[in-house]
Structure formats: structure tokens, C-alpha cells
Write a protein that holds these residues in place. Structure first.
Motif, PDB file in Angstrom:
ATOM      1  N   ASP A  42       0.796  -1.220   0.000  1.00 27.83           N
ATOM      2  CA  ASP A  42       0.000   0.000   0.000  1.00 27.83           C
ATOM      3  C   ASP A  42       0.834   1.278   0.000  1.00 27.83           C
ATOM      4  OD1 ASP A  42      -2.529  -1.430   0.257  1.00 27.83           O
ATOM      5  OD2 ASP A  42      -1.880  -1.861   2.303  1.00 27.83           O
ATOM      6  N   LYS A  43       2.144   1.150   0.216  1.00 29.38           N
ATOM      7  CA  LYS A  43       2.993   2.333   0.332  1.00 29.38           C
ATOM      8  C   LYS A  43       4.212   2.210  -0.571  1.00 29.38           C
ATOM      9  CE  LYS A  43       1.164   3.143   4.915  1.00 29.38           C
ATOM     10  NZ  LYS A  43       1.378   3.385   6.352  1.00 29.38           N
ATOM     11  N   PRO A  44       4.697   3.319  -1.138  1.00 35.20           N
ATOM     12  CA  PRO A  44       5.835   3.252  -2.064  1.00 35.20           C
ATOM     13  C   PRO A  44       7.092   2.759  -1.364  1.00 35.20           C
ATOM     14  CG  PRO A  44       5.367   5.523  -1.451  1.00 35.20           C
ATOM     15  CD  PRO A  44       4.241   4.705  -0.897  1.00 35.20           C
ATOM     16  N   SER A  45       7.933   2.069  -2.112  1.00 34.98           N
ATOM     17  CA  SER A  45       9.135   1.506  -1.513  1.00 34.98           C
ATOM     18  C   SER A  45      10.346   1.686  -2.420  1.00 34.98           C
ATOM     19  CB  SER A  45       8.933   0.027  -1.185  1.00 34.98           C
ATOM     20  OG  SER A  45       8.647  -0.717  -2.357  1.00 34.98           O
ATOM     21  N   TRP A  46      11.493   1.684  -1.792  1.00 38.38           N
ATOM     22  CA  TRP A  46      12.790   1.778  -2.451  1.00 38.38           C
ATOM     23  C   TRP A  46      13.661   0.673  -1.865  1.00 38.38           C
ATOM     24  CZ3 TRP A  46       9.502   5.567  -1.336  1.00 38.38           C
ATOM     25  CH2 TRP A  46       9.276   6.568  -2.287  1.00 38.38           C
ATOM     26  N   ALA A  47      14.600   0.168  -2.657  1.00 37.45           N
ATOM     27  CA  ALA A  47      15.444  -0.925  -2.165  1.00 37.45           C
ATOM     28  C   ALA A  47      16.861  -0.786  -2.691  1.00 37.45           C
ATOM     29  CB  ALA A  47      14.867  -2.275  -2.571  1.00 37.45           C
ATOM     30  N   LEU A  48      17.815  -1.013  -1.810  1.00 38.23           N
ATOM     31  CA  LEU A  48      19.225  -1.067  -2.182  1.00 38.23           C
ATOM     32  C   LEU A  48      19.687  -2.510  -2.065  1.00 38.23           C
ATOM     33  CD1 LEU A  48      22.060   1.361  -1.215  1.00 38.23           C
ATOM     34  CD2 LEU A  48      22.406  -1.098  -1.022  1.00 38.23           C
ATOM     35  N   VAL A  49      20.181  -3.061  -3.158  1.00 39.76           N
ATOM     36  CA  VAL A  49      20.703  -4.424  -3.185  1.00 39.76           C
ATOM     37  C   VAL A  49      22.224  -4.359  -3.063  1.00 39.76           C
ATOM     38  CG1 VAL A  49      20.970  -6.523  -4.562  1.00 39.76           C
ATOM     39  CG2 VAL A  49      18.788  -5.277  -4.585  1.00 39.76           C
ATOM     40  N   ALA A  50      22.763  -5.066  -2.083  1.00 34.29           N
ATOM     41  CA  ALA A  50      24.216  -5.145  -1.909  1.00 34.29           C
ATOM     42  C   ALA A  50      24.733  -6.314  -2.747  1.00 34.29           C
ATOM     43  CB  ALA A  50      24.561  -5.336  -0.435  1.00 34.29           C
ATOM     44  N   GLY A  51      25.419  -6.004  -3.817  1.00 36.49           N
ATOM     45  CA  GLY A  51      25.782  -7.014  -4.809  1.00 36.49           C
ATOM     46  C   GLY A  51      26.727  -8.086  -4.320  1.00 36.49           C
ATOM     47  N   ALA A  52      27.518  -7.808  -3.271  1.00 36.22           N
ATOM     48  CA  ALA A  52      28.468  -8.796  -2.743  1.00 36.22           C
ATOM     49  C   ALA A  52      28.081  -9.241  -1.338  1.00 36.22           C
ATOM     50  CB  ALA A  52      29.881  -8.220  -2.743  1.00 36.22           C
ATOM     51  N   ASP A  53      26.779  -9.227  -1.050  1.00 34.08           N
ATOM     52  CA  ASP A  53      26.285  -9.596   0.277  1.00 34.08           C
ATOM     53  C   ASP A  53      26.507 -11.083   0.531  1.00 34.08           C
ATOM     54  OD1 ASP A  53      24.826  -9.838   2.665  1.00 34.08           O
ATOM     55  OD2 ASP A  53      23.341  -8.374   2.000  1.00 34.08           O
TER      56      ASP A  53
ATOM     57  N   ARG B 235      16.898  -9.034  -4.379  1.00 37.09           N
ATOM     58  CA  ARG B 235      16.338  -8.666  -5.694  1.00 37.09           C
ATOM     59  C   ARG B 235      14.906  -9.170  -5.829  1.00 37.09           C
ATOM     60  NH1 ARG B 235      21.555 -10.954  -7.492  1.00 37.09           N
ATOM     61  NH2 ARG B 235      23.026  -9.220  -7.671  1.00 37.09           N
ATOM     62  N   PHE B 236      14.664 -10.397  -5.400  1.00 40.10           N
ATOM     63  CA  PHE B 236      13.327 -10.979  -5.502  1.00 40.10           C
ATOM     64  C   PHE B 236      12.317 -10.168  -4.695  1.00 40.10           C
ATOM     65  CE2 PHE B 236      10.115 -13.689  -3.474  1.00 40.10           C
ATOM     66  CZ  PHE B 236       9.454 -14.191  -4.591  1.00 40.10           C
ATOM     67  N   GLY B 237      12.669  -9.872  -3.449  1.00 41.44           N
ATOM     68  CA  GLY B 237      11.753  -9.118  -2.597  1.00 41.44           C
ATOM     69  C   GLY B 237      11.481  -7.736  -3.153  1.00 41.44           C
ATOM     70  N   ALA B 238      12.525  -7.083  -3.660  1.00 44.54           N
ATOM     71  CA  ALA B 238      12.361  -5.734  -4.198  1.00 44.54           C
ATOM     72  C   ALA B 238      11.469  -5.736  -5.431  1.00 44.54           C
ATOM     73  CB  ALA B 238      13.731  -5.142  -4.534  1.00 44.54           C
ATOM     74  N   LYS B 239      11.663  -6.713  -6.306  1.00 45.66           N
ATOM     75  CA  LYS B 239      10.838  -6.801  -7.513  1.00 45.66           C
ATOM     76  C   LYS B 239       9.394  -7.084  -7.149  1.00 45.66           C
ATOM     77  CE  LYS B 239      10.425  -9.180 -11.959  1.00 45.66           C
ATOM     78  NZ  LYS B 239      11.025 -10.215 -12.859  1.00 45.66           N
ATOM     79  N   ARG B 240       9.172  -8.005  -6.219  1.00 44.72           N
ATOM     80  CA  ARG B 240       7.821  -8.355  -5.800  1.00 44.72           C
ATOM     81  C   ARG B 240       7.105  -7.150  -5.191  1.00 44.72           C
ATOM     82  NH1 ARG B 240       7.113 -13.318  -1.660  1.00 44.72           N
ATOM     83  NH2 ARG B 240       8.304 -11.901  -0.325  1.00 44.72           N
ATOM     84  N   ALA B 241       7.854  -6.319  -4.483  1.00 41.14           N
ATOM     85  CA  ALA B 241       7.268  -5.144  -3.844  1.00 41.14           C
ATOM     86  C   ALA B 241       7.074  -3.981  -4.811  1.00 41.14           C
ATOM     87  CB  ALA B 241       8.142  -4.699  -2.676  1.00 41.14           C
ATOM     88  N   GLY B 242       7.613  -4.113  -6.020  1.00 47.91           N
ATOM     89  CA  GLY B 242       7.527  -3.007  -6.964  1.00 47.91           C
ATOM     90  C   GLY B 242       8.375  -1.827  -6.550  1.00 47.91           C
ATOM     91  N   ALA B 243       9.473  -2.111  -5.838  1.00 47.89           N
ATOM     92  CA  ALA B 243      10.326  -1.057  -5.303  1.00 47.89           C
ATOM     93  C   ALA B 243      11.185  -0.425  -6.398  1.00 47.89           C
ATOM     94  CB  ALA B 243      11.231  -1.626  -4.212  1.00 47.89           C
ATOM     95  N   THR B 244      11.551   0.825  -6.178  1.00 43.27           N
ATOM     96  CA  THR B 244      12.582   1.472  -6.980  1.00 43.27           C
ATOM     97  C   THR B 244      13.920   0.936  -6.486  1.00 43.27           C
ATOM     98  OG1 THR B 244      11.254   3.477  -7.247  1.00 43.27           O
ATOM     99  CG2 THR B 244      13.636   3.678  -7.585  1.00 43.27           C
ATOM    100  N   VAL B 245      14.700   0.319  -7.374  1.00 44.65           N
ATOM    101  CA  VAL B 245      15.870  -0.452  -6.944  1.00 44.65           C
ATOM    102  C   VAL B 245      17.185   0.200  -7.378  1.00 44.65           C
ATOM    103  CG1 VAL B 245      17.028  -2.696  -7.029  1.00 44.65           C
ATOM    104  CG2 VAL B 245      14.526  -2.574  -7.082  1.00 44.65           C
ATOM    105  N   VAL B 246      18.125   0.231  -6.450  1.00 44.12           N
ATOM    106  CA  VAL B 246      19.512   0.603  -6.730  1.00 44.12           C
ATOM    107  C   VAL B 246      20.377  -0.579  -6.307  1.00 44.12           C
ATOM    108  CG1 VAL B 246      21.430   2.101  -6.067  1.00 44.12           C
ATOM    109  CG2 VAL B 246      19.153   3.072  -6.409  1.00 44.12           C
ATOM    110  N   GLU B 247      21.300  -1.005  -7.172  1.00 51.90           N
ATOM    111  CA  GLU B 247      22.212  -2.096  -6.807  1.00 51.90           C
ATOM    112  C   GLU B 247      23.633  -1.572  -6.808  1.00 51.90           C
ATOM    113  OE1 GLU B 247      23.322  -6.744  -7.822  1.00 51.90           O
ATOM    114  OE2 GLU B 247      21.403  -5.877  -8.430  1.00 51.90           O
ATOM    115  N   ILE B 248      24.380  -1.910  -5.757  1.00 54.78           N
ATOM    116  CA  ILE B 248      25.773  -1.489  -5.641  1.00 54.78           C
ATOM    117  C   ILE B 248      26.667  -2.726  -5.736  1.00 54.78           C
ATOM    118  CG2 ILE B 248      27.492  -0.311  -4.239  1.00 54.78           C
ATOM    119  CD1 ILE B 248      25.303   1.271  -2.947  1.00 54.78           C
ATOM    120  N   ASP B 249      27.361  -2.860  -6.860  1.00 52.18           N
ATOM    121  CA  ASP B 249      28.283  -3.982  -7.039  1.00 52.18           C
ATOM    122  C   ASP B 249      29.411  -3.881  -6.020  1.00 52.18           C
ATOM    123  OD1 ASP B 249      26.813  -4.875  -9.215  1.00 52.18           O
ATOM    124  OD2 ASP B 249      28.022  -3.754 -10.665  1.00 52.18           O
ATOM    125  N   GLY B 250      29.780  -5.017  -5.443  1.00 56.00           N
ATOM    126  CA  GLY B 250      30.900  -5.041  -4.511  1.00 56.00           C
ATOM    127  C   GLY B 250      30.557  -4.629  -3.097  1.00 56.00           C
ATOM    128  N   ALA B 251      29.314  -4.234  -2.864  1.00 54.11           N
ATOM    129  CA  ALA B 251      28.930  -3.804  -1.512  1.00 54.11           C
ATOM    130  C   ALA B 251      28.623  -5.004  -0.632  1.00 54.11           C
ATOM    131  CB  ALA B 251      27.721  -2.881  -1.564  1.00 54.11           C
TER     132      ALA B 251
END
Length: 238
Positions: A178-189, A198-214
Motif C-alpha cells: 500500500d505504500k511506495p518503496s525503495w530498495a538497495l541491493v548489496a551485490g556482494a552480500d 532482488r526478488f523481494g524488491a521486484k515483488r514489492a515493486g520497489a525502486t531499486v539501486v544495486e551497488i556492485d561489490g557492496a
């Protein structure tokens, strides 16, 4: 009158509110009101109730920010009336009725699972429950591989334990529906499989930023990047 939402930062397991220090400084430098209460880490329902209570006592709108297990907490606590947005940082984003074990069980398990150390703690009625931390020797590589070793040595012995029951307790709500969401994916988690994020963020319809090596401790290693995503959420909900 335009009201800037308050960013309420919720830490996850094996950490405390101090893990947000760099992010807090960045947000304060940009004039964004911010609070970072302790997350009790004793159970999803009780932790979410505590965070929801903290949010509801803030005058004006709130953007909830959750790291790791804190993502599950804000997914439930985010139903509070004055919460206007959700930001997930290297976090679990569960569906209503889903447990963390079920969510991460969809994908190959991360190295974290084999590096947990169990202890017990007293609960009501004279009984005991199980809590977990990360083995100190494994902590740097699993939790904070991109953080200086001098820092991770301290973080490893200052861990906040997580009640083991949180892995099987199901989420009573999914505020991201019901509320807008944003997600940061840590690429080296190595604590949460990035595919889970990634799955959770896509399912939530979140605006996604991914940081490689984080690493999982991206709020410690990349505070400016984390703060920028929070600022984006604040701008969008102001």
C-alpha cells in the motif's frame, strides 16, 4: 505547509543503531530529520510493534528505513498511519504470512547460515529461548568484507544477538503493498543472498539501486549511497 518526512532508521541483526552513524550524518547535513531507535531483536511481531509505536509518536510523516532483518520489521510496522514510504537496505522484504526462513529458502543459502553461534537467554516463566550471533572469526567476511579490518574486529565482538524464532515467525502484514518503496541491493552480500534482496524488491515493486561489490554492512561502507536513496524517498514523499 510542506512537511519533510522524518527518516526512522531500523537496524538489523548483529548490529545496533550506531551502524547508521555515517548515514545519519549525511541526512542531517541535508536537513532531513532522522531518528534511529534500538531494534529489540526479540521477535518480529514485538519488534514491529515497538518500531510502529516509535513512528506513531513522531509528529508528521515518516519514512521507515530497514537494514537486513530490519526490512521485515518495517514491512509490518509500516502499516502505521503516518508512515508514507519504506526503504530497504540489503534487506528481507517478506510477504504477509511469509517467514524469513521461507523467503530465503527460495534461493541458495548464504554463508551466514553455516556460521551462526547459538546461545540461550531467559524468557518469562523461567524458561529459555535461543538467540544467534555470527562466529567472530567469520564475521568480517560475511558481514562487512568492504569495511576496514580494524573496524570489523570491533563490530564482531559488539554484535546484538537475534532471537532464533525470528526465522520462523511469519509477517502479519506487508506494508509495501500500500505504500511506495525503495530498495538497495548489496551485490556482494554474504549474509543475505543478493537474489533474495532482488526478488523481494521486484515483488514489492520497489525502486531499486544495486551497488556492485557492496557487503551486507553497506550502510557502514557506503553511507553516502545509502543516504542518497533515503533522500530520494524523502523527496518523493514530501
Amino acid at each position: 505547509m510542506v512537511t519533510t518526512p522524518t527518516a526512522l532508521l531500523v537496524h538489523g541483526a548483529f548490529a545496533d543503531a550506531g551502524s547508521w552513524s555515517g548515514v545519519i550524518a549525511e541526512l542531517q547535513n541535508h536537513g532531513i530529520p532522522v531518528v534511529a531507535p534500538p531494534n529489540p531483536l526479540r521477535g518480529l511481531a514485538s519488534d514491529a510493534a515497538y518500531i510502529a509505536s516509535q513512528a506513531s509518536q513522531i509528529d508528521g510523516p515518516v519514512v521507515l528505513v530497514g537494514h537486513s532483518y530490519g526490512g521485515a520489521v518495517i514491512s509490518v510496522a509500516g502499516t502505521a498511519e503516518n508512515v508514507v514510504g519504506l526503504v530497504y537496505v540489503a534487506a528481507y522484504i517478506p510477504e504477509q504470512g511469509e517467514s524469513l526462513g521461507e523467503l530465503q529458502g527460495r534461493f541458495p543459502l548464504s554463508p551466514l547460515v553455516g556460521s551462526l553461534k547459538e546461545k540461550t537467554y531467559p524468557v518469562d516463566g523461567g524458561e529459555s529461548a535461543v538467540e544467534v550471533t555470527i562466529e567472530a572469526e567469520a564475521f568480517p567476511a560475511i558481514f562487512a568484507a568492504d569495511v576496514p579490518a580494524s573496524v570489523t574486529k570491533v563490530l564482531a565482538v559488539a554484535q546484538r544477538p537475534l532471537a532464533a524464532s525470528t526465522f520462523t515467525e511469519t509477517a502479519s502484514a506487508a506494508a509495501w503493498k500500500d505504500k511506495p518503496s525503495w530498495a538497495l541491493v548489496a551485490g556482494a552480500d554474504e549474509a543475505i543472498n543478493p537474489e533474495v534482496e532482488r526478488f523481494g524488491a521486484k515483488r514489492a515493486g520497489a525502486t531499486v539501486v544495486e551497488i556492485d561489490g557492496a557487503s551486507h554492512a553497506v550502510a557502514v561502507s557506503r553511507p553516502k549511497d545509502v543516504a542518497e536513496l533515503i533522500r530520494e524517498a524523502v523527496r518523493a514523499t514530501t
